[in-house]
Motif scaffolding. Structure first.
Motif, PDB file in Angstrom:
ATOM      1  N   UNK A 129       0.828  -1.205   0.000  1.00  0.00           N
ATOM      2  CA  UNK A 129       0.000   0.000   0.000  1.00  0.00           C
ATOM      3  C   UNK A 129       0.863   1.255   0.000  1.00  0.00           C
ATOM      4  N   UNK A 130       1.878   1.251   0.842  1.00  0.00           N
ATOM      5  CA  UNK A 130       2.763   2.417   0.935  1.00  0.00           C
ATOM      6  C   UNK A 130       3.532   2.610  -0.375  1.00  0.00           C
ATOM      7  N   UNK A 131       4.079   1.535  -0.917  1.00  0.00           N
ATOM      8  CA  UNK A 131       4.829   1.639  -2.175  1.00  0.00           C
ATOM      9  C   UNK A 131       3.935   2.181  -3.285  1.00  0.00           C
ATOM     10  N   UNK A 132       2.728   1.648  -3.374  1.00  0.00           N
ATOM     11  CA  UNK A 132       1.801   2.130  -4.400  1.00  0.00           C
ATOM     12  C   UNK A 132       1.536   3.620  -4.227  1.00  0.00           C
ATOM     13  N   UNK A 133       1.310   4.053  -3.007  1.00  0.00           N
ATOM     14  CA  UNK A 133       1.037   5.476  -2.746  1.00  0.00           C
ATOM     15  C   UNK A 133       2.240   6.332  -3.128  1.00  0.00           C
ATOM     16  N   UNK A 157      20.445   2.645  -3.957  1.00  0.00           N
ATOM     17  CA  UNK A 157      21.102   3.558  -4.888  1.00  0.00           C
ATOM     18  C   UNK A 157      21.510   2.902  -6.207  1.00  0.00           C
ATOM     19  N   UNK A 158      21.737   1.597  -6.194  1.00  0.00           N
ATOM     20  CA  UNK A 158      22.108   0.895  -7.426  1.00  0.00           C
ATOM     21  C   UNK A 158      20.883   0.369  -8.176  1.00  0.00           C
ATOM     22  N   UNK A 159      19.709   0.596  -7.645  1.00  0.00           N
ATOM     23  CA  UNK A 159      18.436   0.150  -8.230  1.00  0.00           C
ATOM     24  C   UNK A 159      18.359  -1.360  -8.440  1.00  0.00           C
ATOM     25  N   UNK A 160      19.085  -2.107  -7.631  1.00  0.00           N
ATOM     26  CA  UNK A 160      19.021  -3.554  -7.814  1.00  0.00           C
ATOM     27  C   UNK A 160      17.742  -4.149  -7.262  1.00  0.00           C
ATOM     28  N   UNK A 161      17.126  -3.523  -6.247  1.00  0.00           N
ATOM     29  CA  UNK A 161      15.867  -4.044  -5.727  1.00  0.00           C
ATOM     30  C   UNK A 161      14.698  -3.573  -6.569  1.00  0.00           C
ATOM     31  N   UNK A 162      14.758  -2.348  -7.042  1.00  0.00           N
ATOM     32  CA  UNK A 162      13.699  -1.854  -7.925  1.00  0.00           C
ATOM     33  C   UNK A 162      13.643  -2.742  -9.160  1.00  0.00           C
ATOM     34  N   UNK A 163      14.815  -3.093  -9.691  1.00  0.00           N
ATOM     35  CA  UNK A 163      14.860  -3.979 -10.855  1.00  0.00           C
ATOM     36  C   UNK A 163      14.369  -5.373 -10.475  1.00  0.00           C
ATOM     37  N   UNK A 164      14.840  -5.853  -9.307  1.00  0.00           N
ATOM     38  CA  UNK A 164      14.470  -7.192  -8.856  1.00  0.00           C
ATOM     39  C   UNK A 164      12.960  -7.341  -8.715  1.00  0.00           C
ATOM     40  N   UNK A 165      12.309  -6.302  -8.231  1.00  0.00           N
ATOM     41  CA  UNK A 165      10.874  -6.353  -7.992  1.00  0.00           C
ATOM     42  C   UNK A 165      10.099  -5.546  -9.029  1.00  0.00           C
ATOM     43  N   UNK A 166      10.697  -5.337 -10.190  1.00  0.00           N
ATOM     44  CA  UNK A 166      10.073  -4.465 -11.192  1.00  0.00           C
ATOM     45  C   UNK A 166       8.656  -4.916 -11.551  1.00  0.00           C
ATOM     46  N   UNK A 167       8.464  -6.192 -11.734  1.00  0.00           N
ATOM     47  CA  UNK A 167       7.138  -6.689 -12.084  1.00  0.00           C
ATOM     48  C   UNK A 167       6.122  -6.337 -11.004  1.00  0.00           C
ATOM     49  N   UNK A 168       6.483  -6.578  -9.752  1.00  0.00           N
ATOM     50  CA  UNK A 168       5.583  -6.276  -8.646  1.00  0.00           C
ATOM     51  C   UNK A 168       5.312  -4.775  -8.570  1.00  0.00           C
ATOM     52  N   UNK A 169       6.345  -3.957  -8.741  1.00  0.00           N
ATOM     53  CA  UNK A 169       6.169  -2.513  -8.668  1.00  0.00           C
ATOM     54  C   UNK A 169       5.259  -2.021  -9.800  1.00  0.00           C
TER      55      UNK A 169
END
Length: 127
Positions: free
Chosen positions: A87-91, A109-121
């Protein structure tokens, strides 16, 4: 017989030490929607997480687990914490792009988690 009891006890201790513990559920009663709808409260939590403001007990607890939760896909989160995180991430993605960028810069800072969870995001962004 004593040896068997000692071995069983040591195995039990090793099992208990090896299993991951959940984060405390002490603050699971925080109303996430209330925080998200109150810019002052939301800002306070974000500034705490960014080490730019004072932290409440809840804020300190949250901040202490952000990096670990990112690294292990919230494995140690309770179900309520997992739902709250979505919920928080979506907001933040949809309504607080500046806060989202600041948090990403600090904790990924390296965007490795944003990339890792890109589908979910991406799915969250559509919600």
């Amino acid at each position: 017989m004593r040896t068997t009891i000692v071995v069983c006890f040591l195995a039990l201790v090793a099992f208990a030490a090896a299993r991951p513990e959940k984060y405390t559920d002490r603050f699971d009663n925080v109303n996430v929607q209330e925080v998200l709808s109150n810019r002052r409260l939301l800002s306070a939590y974000i500034l705490c997480a960014l080490d730019k403001g004072k932290c409440t007990n809840e804020g300190r607890e949250l901040k202490s687990h952000i990096k670990d939760a990112l690294e292990n896909n919230c494995e140690n989160c309770t179900d309520k914490q997992r739902r709250g995180a979505r919920t928080v991430i979506a907001h933040l993605i949809n309504h607080e792009k500046g806060f989202w960028a600041d948090l990403t810069a600090k904790y990924d800072p390296e965007h490795k988690y944003v990339v890792k969870y890109e589908q979910e995001l991406t799915e969250i962004k559509k919600e």
